[in-house]
Design a protein around this motif. Structure first.
Motif, PDB file in Angstrom:
ATOM      1  N   ARG A  75      33.659  -9.369  20.969  1.00  0.00           N
ATOM      2  CA  ARG A  75      32.561 -10.028  21.636  1.00  0.00           C
ATOM      3  C   ARG A  75      33.088 -11.037  22.670  1.00  0.00           C
ATOM      4  O   ARG A  75      32.680 -11.025  23.818  1.00  0.00           O
ATOM      5  N   ASN A  76      33.999 -11.895  22.227  1.00  0.00           N
ATOM      6  CA  ASN A  76      34.508 -12.913  23.129  1.00  0.00           C
ATOM      7  C   ASN A  76      35.357 -12.324  24.249  1.00  0.00           C
ATOM      8  O   ASN A  76      35.405 -12.864  25.340  1.00  0.00           O
TER       9      ASN A  76
ATOM     10  N   ARG B 228      34.348  -8.011  15.666  1.00  0.00           N
ATOM     11  CA  ARG B 228      33.758  -9.341  15.822  1.00  0.00           C
ATOM     12  C   ARG B 228      34.409 -10.091  16.968  1.00  0.00           C
ATOM     13  O   ARG B 228      33.738 -10.762  17.738  1.00  0.00           O
TER      14      ARG B 228
ATOM     15  N   LEU C 230      25.184  -9.124  22.952  1.00  0.00           N
ATOM     16  CA  LEU C 230      26.310 -10.024  22.688  1.00  0.00           C
ATOM     17  C   LEU C 230      25.959 -11.156  21.753  1.00  0.00           C
ATOM     18  O   LEU C 230      26.801 -11.709  21.094  1.00  0.00           O
TER      19      LEU C 230
ATOM     20  N   GLN D   7      24.989 -12.697  16.399  1.00  0.00           N
ATOM     21  CA  GLN D   7      26.119 -13.367  15.788  1.00  0.00           C
ATOM     22  C   GLN D   7      26.574 -12.575  14.576  1.00  0.00           C
ATOM     23  O   GLN D   7      25.756 -12.179  13.761  1.00  0.00           O
TER      24      GLN D   7
END
Lengths: 469, 631
Positions: free
Chosen positions: B569-570, B566, A16, A19
């Motif tokens: 992920r959150n 992207r 995770l 970045q």
């Protein structure tokens, strides 16, 4: 990257903390002085090094190189240092470029790095990554959280200041014009049965062309440097006759303000543009803050308060010889707008004796203290240094200069998207693709002015057109 | 009296949310009871007799891709089918159909009655059995206790419902049906954040009293779309047209004169109505510069004369309704069969729900449909399917399905509701989706059918069809990306007609040629022959569309998918239930308060909560790391 910690969810392991974006920022404050450092961190470091230097330097070895633009022309010459992850500050691959500083060179270098795939770092982001990758002590969580909070709020203030005056007016006009355009396009897509098919309407082409032109004009001016050269705004405040105008004259090196012994001599704001080692500085001398019934003086104080609310720094001047300093300070602090960083400056040290007086500050509103004599010049050099430090708070990413640079970058992305939107409409009559590009344009603009959520857009549609079968 | 069986899932309400909920629960393997006030009314369309539209059609296709019933029922009941936005690009194209109400109800009821594991029971639910903070079942008005592991509440406008016709009003759930007030009181005790919404219907008209001469008729499109991925044209009943007429200045005058008798303007109605579906009195007042508004005359069915004049919903008194209706062209002698009315009803703030649609206040209790502040059959059905599935999964001790915004309009709908709440009846629009080019009607099956199969919602027939179609598409893609077209093999006539050029400039791959907007798959077939016959005409049609869409959006879709990746992920990072936001350093008080109230399920949901800044999200991430929640 295999060294990234993984996160376990429903039995599946997901890396995770890898970045997705490579980030870059100037690590030194803006100004003409000495060395300027650009730091880059993330997965695309190697690719960026190749584009900029022609090669990836050997790990942890200073490497002298030319930093080149897309055409191969040198932007600057300096040292490049490559730290492969995990053995770097952030734990990711990191590249440090040490060049010659100077606002123009640093901007060009950063622009090139962004062109090669990085994006501008958010305030505190390098530290955040370091923390998330286990490079900082776990106990530092709160310190990291506070740092992000402090630097993002100071960046927000800088962004607000960047958006002043003419620039702001034009940006907001642009937001409005773009929103109007989207209102028409989205209405045509979501309400095809409402007799509002603007996509088939040539007025829409004209509208899009107008947005495009006003954006181009704004960018032309931005490129000519008009908006980028604004530096730190410093407001000098204090009780009447604390010596504010004398300090302004001392910093300017000439008589910019009329100085008398009569309290209340300065009634309106005096603005001076100064230069400290290449750092543009706007110094605003204000009317002294006191109770007054003179309408002109009161108007002056109102303007002073307004100027302070937007300042990077307030220099709160106190007469070191005055009696009852503690109560005085409390009264002056109470008049300052909340949230402005304040440096308490004791003036008239030439008359006050050797030791700088200390006034315990119970409110926590004062960020630092200094002692000077505006009359003799004592302590003025330290004050100049102090102002430079203020400008470069937290790696220069929170200053007005970088806020402006961010804004111009965002406008460039807006322009790219609007051009493509027009192309899709005019060449392919592809309304949904035009809408897609307009949405991205608005997202880019939203980085300056705040997001426009689809709810707002729908609200505008419902108030502009009679929808409803 | 106690009902013998303990069910896995009880669904209360037989509307569009309830039927999809009951079917999904039963298909997912739960023993399910559908409790309804009236079995005759199961699958009733209480508003206009149409399914789909922009955004809504997208939802219906997604429900279909997950094994739901709405699209299949519409194919069996649809009497006029259209593709909206046909000229605007495939991502925003949407299917819409007028339905015969009776045929629609029959189709729904047929599917429900034949679903193994599902039972129907006609009784009004009067009370919920709750022990501690957990639902245990339902008590009916006649005192029957029915126990269940989970309960899905889909009671539409029946909670605290009040019907307005002019200045008269009375309690009611839909004209002719009683409201469910006892249940409403019970729920208010547990879930205090209750709001009031309003919706309305137009007067219905006897079609024999309408003069259609000179009115514009609107027929089914040609080619006529089908709704379900499994749909066939031969399922469609007889097709009949809608008609379009307009209000005029005289109509508007009569409506304005009566504004003191409109409960909308006298303060009797406080509920918030939908801005995109205003009553005719609202249109006249807010858009005074318009001298005319469209009215779509929608047939109610093949065996009834009644029509639904869409566009003049009203709560004006009956005498005003008669007078203004008769000013409209074609309606000069109209006989109103049922007066129009407005209905006000309770909804519970959907921010008090988890993204699974389970209530925070009562474990095992799920809400779907208008009770959550939405409007529309499609929005209700989509929530019903998710709530029913998740209730069944909870009963089986499985994790809930939390649909992502980037994967479906169903995900956009639920995330909007639980994260942002709503202050007017919520309706889907394509502009609500971040990735409109990815969330299309044509690829709903690619996005969702494999998931539906995993959940047990997709039966063998649908799965076999899906696999065959995917196979056909990938072989055709393979063929087009390996077949090179030489300028010499392109006839001059083809070039002139298709490319508007004398000849093809240089050789290129078939797929590259298809990316040019002027070239269709059918054009290519003329040059390189047809794809191998898939043995199913539905596959052939869907394949052509699929291939063309891929070509048109190539580049856009890849970019969107990278962005989705992207953001994912959150959304896969859960926030602990017990996180004390009020004690977190670095967050402003305002954001702490917001997060404390919202209790977002994931970091992604926190990021989308209004008022939460990117810096605050960074800070949350830092605190999560400290808690060791990141590993």
């Amino acid at each position: 990257m295999e060294h990234q910690p993984a996160y376990r969810s429903n039995g599946r392991e997901v890396a995770l903390l890898t970045q997705p974006h490579t980030i870059a920022a100037a690590a030194t404050p803006p100004g003409r002085g000495g060395i300027g450092i650009v730091r880059i961190s993330g997965q695309q470091v190697a690719q960026i090094a190749h584009g900029l230097l022609g090669e990836l330097p050997a790990p942890r070895r200073a490497h002298l190189a030319e930093f080149r633009d897309a055409a191969g022309a040198p932007i600057d010459r300096g040292l490049a240092l490559f730290f492969p992850g995990p053995n770097s500050y952030t734990g990711e691959d990191t590249l440090e470029l040490q060049g010659h500083g100077g606002v123009a060179v640093m901007n060009a270098l950063l622009a090139r790095v962004f062109e090669l795939g990085a994006r501008r770092a958010q305030p505190g982001e390098f530290t955040q990554r370091a923390y998330l990758n286990g490079k900082l002590d776990l106990a530092q969580a709160e310190a990291v959280a506070d740092l992000i909070d402090a630097s993002s709020s100071s960046a927000a203030r800088a962004a607000l200041r960047s958006l002043e005056g003419e620039f702001s007016r034009r940006v907001h006009e642009l937001v409005e014009a773009l929103t109007q355009l989207r209102v028409h396009v989205e209405a045509a897509i979501d309400f095809p049965e409402e007799e509002i098919d603007f996509l088939a309407d040539t007025a829409l082409h004209a509208r899009a062309a107008e947005v495009s032109e006003s954006l181009a004009a704004l960018l032309r001016e931005a490129r000519q440097g008009r908006v980028l050269t604004e530096g730190l705004t410093v407001v000098i405040a204090g009780a009447p006759n604390a010596g504010k105008s004398t300090l302004l004259n001392r910093l300017a090196g000439y008589d910019a303000a009329i100085v008398t012994d009569v309290p209340g001599t300065t009634r309106d704001l005096l603005r001076e543009r100064l230069d400290i080692d290449g750092l543009p500085l706007h110094v605003i001398d204000t009317a002294g803050l006191r109770e007054s019934h003179d309408p002109i003086e009161r108007e002056g104080m109102r303007r002073a308060t307004e100027a302070m609310a937007r300042a990077d720094r307030v220099l709160l001047l106190m007469d070191a010889t005055a009696a009852d300093r503690k109560r005085n300070l409390a009264a002056q602090l109470a008049r300052l707008p909340a949230g402005v960083p304040v440096t308490l400056v004791f003036n008239k040290m030439d008359c006050a004796g050797a030791k700088p007086p200390s006034v315990p500050d119970t409110s926590g509103a004062v960020a630092s203290q200094m002692a000077i004599s505006a009359l003799t010049g004592e302590g003025i050099e330290a004050l100049r240094q102090h102002l430079k430090e203020c400008a470069g708070y937290s790696g220069a990413e929170a200053g007005t200069l970088s806020a402006r640079a961010r804004h111009v970058e965002a406008l460039l992305r807006v322009q790219e998207q609007i051009d493509q939107a027009r192309q899709q409409l005019e060449q392919r009559r592809a309304g949904e693709l035009m809408a897609e590009h307009l949405k991205r344009a608005q997202e880019a603009l939203g980085e300056i002015t705040g997001e426009v959520h689809s709810d707002e857009l729908l609200g505008r549609i419902f108030s502009s057109f009679c929808i409803g079968k | 009296m106690r009902f013998g069986t303990t069910f896995d899932v009880i669904v209360i309400g037989g509307g569009h949310a309830g039927t999809e909920a009951a079917l999904a629960a039963a298909r997912a393997g739960a023993s399910t009871l559908l409790l309804t006030q009236s079995i005759e009314q199961v699958g009733a369309m209480s508003c206009n007799p149409a399914v789909g539209g922009i955004g809504k059609g997208h939802l219906v296709r997604e429900i279909d891709a997950l094994g739901g019933v709405m699209a299949r029922a519409t194919d069996r009941a649809g009497i006029q089918f259209r593709t909206l936005n046909a000229s605007k690009g495939p991502a925003v194209r949407a299917t819409r159909a007028q339905a015969d109400r009776r045929l629609y109800r029959q189709a729904i009821r047929g599917v429900l009655e034949n679903q193994p594991g599902l039972q129907l029971f006609q009784q009004e639910a009067a009370d919920l059995l709750i022990e501690g903070d957990r639902v245990r079942g339902v008590v009916t008005l006649t005192g029957v206790r029915i126990e269940a592991r989970t309960v899905v509440l889909t009671v539409g406008t029946f909670l605290g419902g009040r019907i307005h016709v002019g200045l008269d009003n009375y309690a009611g759930g839909r004209a002719g049906d009683p409201p469910s007030n006892r249940l409403a009181e019970k729920l208010r005790e547990r879930m205090p954040r209750v709001g009031r919404l309003k919706t309305g219907t137009p007067p219905r008209i006897d079609g024999r009293s309408i003069d259609y001469d000179g009115l514009v008729a609107q027929y089914s499109d040609d080619p006529r779309p089908v709704f379900s991925f499994l749909g066939r044209h031969n399922e469609h009943p007889k097709q009949i047209p809608c008609h379009i007429t307009h209000t005029n200045e005289r109509t508007h005058e009569l409506i304005s004169e009566a504004s003191d008798r409109s409960p909308m303007f006298t303060g009797q109605i406080n509920g918030v109505g939908p801005r995109y579906c205003p009553s005719v009195e609202d249109k006249v007042r807010r858009f005074a510069d318009r001298s005319s508004h469209q009215v779509f005359i929608e047939p109610e069915g093949l065996d009834t004369h009644e029509v639904y004049p869409n566009g003049i919903s009203t709560s004006l008194p009956f005498d005003v309704q008669v007078a203004f209706v008769r000013t409209i062209r074609g309606f000069e002698n109209a006989h109103i069969t049922r007066p129009g009315y407005a209905i006000e009803y309770d909804y519970f703030d959907p921010r008090d729900l988890r993204p699974s649609l389970q209530t925070r206040a009562v474990a095992g209790l799920y809400f779907a449909g208008q009770i959550n502040g939405t409007t529309g059959y499609e929005e209700a059905a989509a929530q019903g399917l998710v709530a029913g599935l998740n209730a069944a999964r909870e009963a089986a001790q499985l994790d809930p399905w939390l649909p992502a915004r980037s994967g479906s309009y169903i995900g956009v709908l639920i995330d909007d509701l639980v994260t942002r709440g709503t202050s007017e009846p919520y309706r889907m629009f394509t502009s609500r989706a971040e990735h409109r080019l990815v969330l299309r009607e044509d690829n709903a099956d690619t996005r969702l059918t494999p998931l539906g199969r995993e959940f047990g919602l997709v039966d063998d027939e649908r799965w076999r069809f899906f696999e065959a179609k995917q196979h056909a598409i990938s072989s055709e893609l393979e063929r087009l990306s390996t077949t090179r077209i030489q300028p010499a093999q392109v006839p001059a006539e083809w070039s002139a007609r298709v490319l508007q050029q004398p000849a093809l400039a240089r050789d290129c791959l078939a797929m590259e040629l298809l990316k040019r907007p002027e070239v269709s798959h059918a054009d290519l077939v003329e040059l390189i022959g047809d794809a191998p016959d898939a043995g199913d005409d539905r596959i052939d049609a869907q394949l052509r569309r699929d291939i063309e869409v891929r070509a048109r959006y190539s580049g856009y879709v890849e970019r969107a998918e990278a962005e989705i990746d992207r953001a994912r992920r959150n959304d896969t990072l859960p926030l602990p239930e017990d996180l004390d936001y009020r004690g977190l350093a670095g967050l402003s008080n305002e954001i702490r308060q917001k997060l404390h109230e919202q209790r977002p399920a994931t970091l992604g949901q926190a990021a989308r909560t209004p008022g939460v800044t990117p810096a605050a999200v960074s800070i949350l991430l830092v605190h999560l790391k400290r808690r060791g929640a990141l590993g």
